[in-house]
Design a protein around this motif. Structure first.
Motif, PDB file in Angstrom:
ATOM      1  N   HIS A 251       1.273  -1.709   0.070  1.00  0.00           N
ATOM      2  CA  HIS A 251       0.229   0.135  -0.046  1.00  0.00           C
ATOM      3  C   HIS A 251       1.073   1.199   0.389  1.00  0.00           C
ATOM      4  CE1 HIS A 251      -3.785   2.260   0.608  1.00  0.00           C
ATOM      5  NE2 HIS A 251      -3.018   2.969   2.096  1.00  0.00           N
TER       6      HIS A 251
ATOM      7  N   ARG B 246       2.096   5.460  -0.982  1.00  0.00           N
ATOM      8  CA  ARG B 246       1.048   6.972  -1.444  1.00  0.00           C
ATOM      9  C   ARG B 246       2.264   8.006  -2.118  1.00  0.00           C
ATOM     10  NH1 ARG B 246      -2.738   8.868   3.398  1.00  0.00           N
ATOM     11  NH2 ARG B 246      -4.504   6.747   3.224  1.00  0.00           N
TER      12      ARG B 246
ATOM     13  N   CYS C 155      -5.116   6.639  12.136  1.00  0.00           N
ATOM     14  CA  CYS C 155      -5.675   5.803  11.596  1.00  0.00           C
ATOM     15  C   CYS C 155      -6.856   6.301  10.867  1.00  0.00           C
ATOM     16  CB  CYS C 155      -6.428   4.143  11.821  1.00  0.00           C
ATOM     17  SG  CYS C 155      -4.940   3.033  12.279  1.00  0.00           S
ATOM     18  N   ALA C 156      -7.529   7.502  11.278  1.00  0.00           N
ATOM     19  CA  ALA C 156      -8.769   8.578  11.053  1.00  0.00           C
ATOM     20  C   ALA C 156      -7.376   9.032  10.047  1.00  0.00           C
ATOM     21  CB  ALA C 156      -9.471   8.540  12.242  1.00  0.00           C
ATOM     22  N   GLU C 157      -6.460   9.695  11.035  1.00  0.00           N
ATOM     23  CA  GLU C 157      -6.144  11.013  10.365  1.00  0.00           C
ATOM     24  C   GLU C 157      -5.559  10.359   8.522  1.00  0.00           C
ATOM     25  OE1 GLU C 157      -2.170  14.454  10.362  1.00  0.00           O
ATOM     26  OE2 GLU C 157      -3.124  13.435  12.317  1.00  0.00           O
ATOM     27  N   PHE C 158      -4.956   9.592   8.680  1.00  0.00           N
ATOM     28  CA  PHE C 158      -4.183   8.807   6.751  1.00  0.00           C
ATOM     29  C   PHE C 158      -4.840   7.813   6.767  1.00  0.00           C
ATOM     30  CE2 PHE C 158      -0.317  10.583   9.851  1.00  0.00           C
ATOM     31  CZ  PHE C 158      -0.136  11.197   9.478  1.00  0.00           C
ATOM     32  N   SER C 159      -6.178   7.515   6.551  1.00  0.00           N
ATOM     33  CA  SER C 159      -7.677   6.354   6.631  1.00  0.00           C
ATOM     34  C   SER C 159      -6.559   5.934   6.247  1.00  0.00           C
ATOM     35  CB  SER C 159      -7.612   7.904   4.745  1.00  0.00           C
ATOM     36  OG  SER C 159      -7.792   8.555   5.165  1.00  0.00           O
ATOM     37  N   THR C 160      -6.352   4.614   6.858  1.00  0.00           N
ATOM     38  CA  THR C 160      -5.367   4.005   6.840  1.00  0.00           C
ATOM     39  C   THR C 160      -5.673   2.588   7.812  1.00  0.00           C
ATOM     40  OG1 THR C 160      -3.314   3.015   6.582  1.00  0.00           O
ATOM     41  CG2 THR C 160      -3.485   4.641   7.830  1.00  0.00           C
ATOM     42  N   SER C 161      -5.076   1.296   8.151  1.00  0.00           N
ATOM     43  CA  SER C 161      -5.407   0.689   9.400  1.00  0.00           C
ATOM     44  C   SER C 161      -4.544   0.768  10.159  1.00  0.00           C
ATOM     45  CB  SER C 161      -6.398  -0.830   8.058  1.00  0.00           C
ATOM     46  OG  SER C 161      -4.511  -1.051   7.843  1.00  0.00           O
TER      47      SER C 161
END
Length: 72
Positions: free
Chosen positions: A13, A15, A60-66
């Motif tokens: 994954h 970016r 996780c919420a800030e970077f939209s990841t697990s």
């Protein structure tokens, strides 16, 4: 019986890096990009040396990841 299709290899994954290139996007692993952004926050003064890092859930919420995408 029909033969099974060959599975595609998994890609990590990633970016896109911040860049000015318009020809081809160079990619870096997501965990490296997150670590670099956290370091930039400290250097810019947004976070102070000695402050606690955000929790895994907040990152996780800030970077939209697990959790898997977070640096160790």
């Amino acid at each position: 019986m029909t033969p099974r299709p060959t599975p595609r290899p998994r890609r990590p994954h990633t970016r896109p890096r911040e860049h000015t290139c318009t020809v081809r996007c160079v990619r870096e692993p997501l965990h490296s990009a997150i670590a670099a952004r956290l370091c930039r926050r400290v250097r810019s003064g947004e976070d102070q040396v000695g402050d606690h890092l955000p929790s895994e859930a907040e990152l996780c919420a800030e970077f939209s990841t697990s959790r898997r995408g977070l640096p160790c």
